[in-house]
Design an enzyme around this catalytic site. Structure first.
Site, PDB file in Angstrom:
ATOM      1  N   GLY A 287      -2.088   5.734   7.448  1.00  0.00           N
ATOM      2  CA  GLY A 287      -2.560   5.587   5.953  1.00  0.00           C
ATOM      3  C   GLY A 287      -1.650   5.415   5.017  1.00  0.00           C
TER       4      GLY A 287
ATOM      5  N   THR B 298       0.645  -1.227   0.010  1.00  0.00           N
ATOM      6  CA  THR B 298       0.113   0.026  -0.153  1.00  0.00           C
ATOM      7  C   THR B 298       0.677   1.333   0.034  1.00  0.00           C
ATOM      8  OG1 THR B 298      -1.780  -1.106   1.089  1.00  0.00           O
ATOM      9  CG2 THR B 298      -1.779   1.217   1.126  1.00  0.00           C
TER      10      THR B 298
ATOM     11  N   LYS C 117       7.438   4.280  18.354  1.00  0.00           N
ATOM     12  CA  LYS C 117       7.419   5.792  18.270  1.00  0.00           C
ATOM     13  C   LYS C 117       7.727   6.653  19.145  1.00  0.00           C
ATOM     14  CE  LYS C 117       3.563   5.165  14.843  1.00  0.00           C
ATOM     15  NZ  LYS C 117       2.094   5.165  14.406  1.00  0.00           N
TER      16      LYS C 117
END
Length: 435
Positions: free
Chosen positions: A303, A15, A206
């Protein structure tokens, strides 16, 4: 001025890889105007060259041969978008050592092997950039490394996982945890196996990266205290609402003297705090420092297209800088110790279930006092023959609060599971109306 042709390679074409390729083609004119370079994907490393793909590259671009990429001296930058620690880690190391600048979106790789990667980049005289590894389209790494280099950042607070923020936002609207998770999966915000997100592991990687860059000291991922959202209930959400707060999964990195504390877990966030208003799958990071007081960056944190935009921005930065550029350097310039787990202090919210009879509150108060935990506010709520106690404490160390909870759970009057969440607020207890 004539445009400079820049052949680039992608490691992975899922993706994110396909989105990077599409952005490079659709934005080619804008990139050329800004940099004088035209980035062109010449290699896309995949496991299955016969697989059909969206935004399919030319057959000549698709390859399963990393050595072919290493041998092609025309390739000027490589983007690693395949994910996973291995074989991605081995591939990136080989490319850096061979003198190829690399952009990566791989948070686990950077969090776990950052020192080795930067050593290889230095040896190869090339850049390693990793903006997309933390908050996708939010340029927090660039801000920390370039804009805030002399601000002495001492705390980073972040909502750095869009999946959990979506779930908790849905729970504020009355959805159960299970229903909210199923909706996140249906919309593509959560994986079929959501463990890495809901257990806090994604946010931990993160936050370790953010702490490393913000404080200039290597923060190993095993320094991060991690708690996920699996045990957050609608009762917690309702209690937070009654106190003018919101439940959020917060990554928190604090510099206390010359020691570092890093943790991820659900927290009660004051409704006046900038992070309280972050809803849905959005991310936000607040940076606090001596010269800036505080700034907050917010935007989509997940995303394919959002991550791809950060990857492309890093690629453009590499081809647009002279030589190896500032970001070749490892952000680590000192060695800080870990603050002993449990030493960091904050106000806490406690939820306790106990028998509803005389003397129980005195026992609870006794156990809290034994750990030097002071009560700022207490609300007792009857519930099916027992009582639910909602307690907000004055500032106390996490270790002291954990010790008090352990003692309270052992009381014969205890019912259900006692829980605690830190309170995140820029206001004091008195300002919050709890004193």
């Amino acid at each position: 001025m004539a445009s400079v042709d820049v052949p680039v390679a992608l490691l992975g074409y899922g993706t994110v890889g396909a989105a990077v390729h599409r952005l490079l083609e659709e934005s080619a004119d804008e990139i050329e105007r800004a940099t004088g370079h035209r980035l062109r994907v010449t290699h896309a490393l995949v496991r299955d060259t016969a697989k059909e793909r969206g935004f399919a590259p030319d057959a000549s671009v698709v390859t399963d041969d990393l050595d072919g990429i290493l041998r092609d001296d025309s390739i000027q930058v490589v983007a690693e978008v395949m994910g996973g620690v291995e074989p991605a880690g081995d591939y990136v190391l080989r490319l850096l050592r061979a003198g190829r600048p690399v952009v990566t979106a791989n948070k686990q790789l950077v969090a776990r092997h950052g020192a080795e990667l930067f050593e290889a980049a230095a040896a190869g005289g090339v850049q390693l950039r990793f903006e997309a590894s933390v908050c996708a389209a939010i340029p927090v790494i660039k801000v920390l490394r370039e804009s805030l280099i002399v601000t002495n950042v001492h705390q980073v607070l972040g909502i750095v996982n869009g999946t959990t923020n979506f779930i908790l936002s849905a729970m504020e609207k009355g959805r159960s945890y299970g229903d909210a998770l199923a909706e996140a999966q249906r919309l593509g915000f959560a994986e079929a196996d959501p463990t890495e997100d809901v257990a806090g592991l994604d946010a931990a990687a993160k936050t370790a990266i953010l702490a490393t860059v913000a404080f200039g000291s290597r923060v190993p991922i095993d320094w991060v205290g991690v708690e996920g959202i699996e045990h957050v209930t609608l009762d917690h959400v309702a209690a937070a609402h009654a106190l003018g707060m919101h439940v959020k999964l917060i990554g928190r990195a604090s510099l206390v003297g010359d020691r570092v504390d890093v943790r991820v877990g659900p927290a009660f966030v004051d409704g006046h705090h900038p992070l309280a208003a972050v809803e849905g799958a959005f991310n936000a990071v607040m940076l606090q420092g001596d010269a800036i007081r505080e700034i907050t960056l917010e935007g989509p944190g997940a995303g394919g297209i959002e991550t791809a935009s950060a990857v492309v921005a890093d690629m453009v930065s590499i081809v647009g800088t002279t030589g190896t550029g500032f970001l070749q350097n490892d952000p680590v310039w000192r060695s800080l110790e870990r603050l002993p787990p449990g030493d960091l202090a904050s106000p806490f919210y406690l939820r306790l279930e106990v028998e509803d009879r005389a003397g129980v509150l005195a026992r609870i108060a006794q156990e809290l006092a034994a750990e030097e935990v002071s009560v700022a506010q207490l609300v007792q709520q009857p519930s099916d023959g027992h009582a639910v106690l909602h307690i907000v404490t004055h500032e106390a160390s996490a270790g002291r609060v954990a010790g008090a909870l352990q003692a309270i759970r052992a009381l014969p009057e205890a019912r259900g599971e006692a829980s605690a969440m830190p309170v995140i607020s820029g206001r004091g207890v008195a300002e919050l109306g709890w004193a």
